[in-house]
Design a protein around this motif. Structure first.
Motif, mmCIF file in Angstrom:
data_model
loop_
_atom_site.group_PDB
_atom_site.id
_atom_site.type_symbol
_atom_site.label_atom_id
_atom_site.label_comp_id
_atom_site.label_asym_id
_atom_site.label_seq_id
_atom_site.Cartn_x
_atom_site.Cartn_y
_atom_site.Cartn_z
ATOM 1 N N SER A 53 -24.722 23.344 89.000
ATOM 2 C CA SER A 53 -24.450 21.826 90.384
ATOM 3 C C SER A 53 -24.659 20.475 89.126
ATOM 4 C CB SER A 53 -25.818 21.091 91.005
ATOM 5 O OG SER A 53 -26.580 21.554 90.261
ATOM 6 N N MET A 77 -20.756 22.980 92.285
ATOM 7 C CA MET A 77 -21.279 22.276 93.264
ATOM 8 C C MET A 77 -21.477 20.480 92.227
ATOM 9 S SD MET A 77 -24.629 23.089 95.550
ATOM 10 C CE MET A 77 -26.029 24.068 93.925
ATOM 11 N N GLU A 78 -20.905 19.457 93.264
ATOM 12 C CA GLU A 78 -21.295 18.108 92.828
ATOM 13 C C GLU A 78 -22.743 17.450 93.227
ATOM 14 O OE1 GLU A 78 -19.847 13.455 91.604
ATOM 15 O OE2 GLU A 78 -19.027 14.950 92.469
ATOM 16 N N THR A 79 -23.710 17.496 93.423
ATOM 17 C CA THR A 79 -25.368 17.645 93.397
ATOM 18 C C THR A 79 -25.767 16.409 94.052
ATOM 19 O OG1 THR A 79 -27.809 17.650 92.834
ATOM 20 C CG2 THR A 79 -26.283 16.920 91.453
ATOM 21 N N GLU A 89 -27.402 21.114 100.569
ATOM 22 C CA GLU A 89 -26.061 22.050 99.636
ATOM 23 C C GLU A 89 -26.631 22.816 99.041
ATOM 24 O OE1 GLU A 89 -25.915 18.838 96.639
ATOM 25 O OE2 GLU A 89 -23.831 17.216 97.951
#
Length: 267
Positions: A53, A77-79, A89
């Motif tokens: 992330s 994934m963008e956190t 998430e």
């Protein structure tokens, strides 16, 4: 437990990850944390992670995404910036990773099952004397749904006269890769038939062809002959090898082949 890497030049995000207390409950080890792109790239090169992330400034992001684009297998994934979104998430990431693992395990089981199915038919081509009960038991255990033992089938015996010379003087990639290439040719090409190739040596082989649907014995025989013609054309085009067919035999069912092998063994 899955392994996660956070790459962020935002101190508040790194603090959020370091203070988050639910990692184990969500199926993750406490994550590794990198403060910039270079540190993240270095960690990814040294350790195995299941997911990464990030939250990065534009300049750091360009450097990191350039590297990450060469790692398409990595879940990224963008956190989030708060605990509630982070929890959602990470839960989503765990579900994705679990589904991926299940799919890989299914594929491994399917690959092993196909290999065992092929070995069963190779045993018959080698002369294994299976009776009807043994054939039915093996086919049930190997989950053979399309191929049924009561349907007619055909076998072919053939030679590649130049096989030894081709393997020792022309083909430079080893016997195993040659066998894989031959299997790709002989075990495909007719969606209505299931073919299995037995390679006895570089110039002597046997092939079994079984219908995936109800067919007459004559149709199975004709499909085997047409298939051998296609294989011959492919051998000539790709390898400049000649196929010398010794015989094609039609059987009323798989039990008949097993019975013939038993009689041959008895004598």
């Amino acid at each position: 437990m899955y392994k996660l890497l956070l790459v962020s030049d935002k101190e508040e995000v790194r603090t959020l990850y370091e203070g988050f207390s639910e990692w184990e409950n969500l199926g993750f080890e406490r994550p590794a944390v990198a403060a910039d792109a270079n540190e993240g790239i270095d960690l990814l090169g040294k350790e195995r992670f299941d997911a990464v992330s990030w939250l990065l400034s534009v300049s750091e992001g360009k450097r990191f995404f350039g590297y990450l684009s060469r790692r398409p297998e990595m879940l990224g994934m963008e956190t989030a910036r708060d605990e509630a979104r982070l929890r959602r998430e990470i839960s989503s990431a765990r579900r994705t990773l679990s589904s991926r693992d299940a799919a890989r395990q299914t594929k491994q089981v399917d690959d092993l099952t196909r290999a065992m199915q092929g070995e069963f038919f190779c045993d018959l081509l080698r002369g294994a004397a299976y009776d009807s009960a043994k054939i039915q038991e093996r086919m049930r255990s190997l989950r053979m749904m399309e191929v049924r033992p009561e349907r007619p089938l055909a076998t072919a015996s053939f030679r590649l006269p130049q096989g030894d010379y081709f393997l020792s003087e022309v083909w430079r990639y080893g016997r195993e890769r040659l066998e894989n290439a031959l299997k790709n040719i002989f075990e495909s090409g007719d969606p209505h038939m299931h073919f299995v190739l037995l390679i006895i040596n570089p110039h002597h082989m046997r092939l079994i062809g079984l219908p995936r649907q109800d067919m007459s014995g004559d149709e199975v025989y004709d499909r085997m002959v047409m298939h051998l013609d296609r294989c011959q054309a492919a051998l000539e085009e790709y390898f400049e090898l000649t196929l010398n067919i010794k015989r094609v035999i039609r059987y009323d069912n798989l039990y008949e082949l097993g019975k013939e092998n038993a009689l041959r063994t008895a004598h």
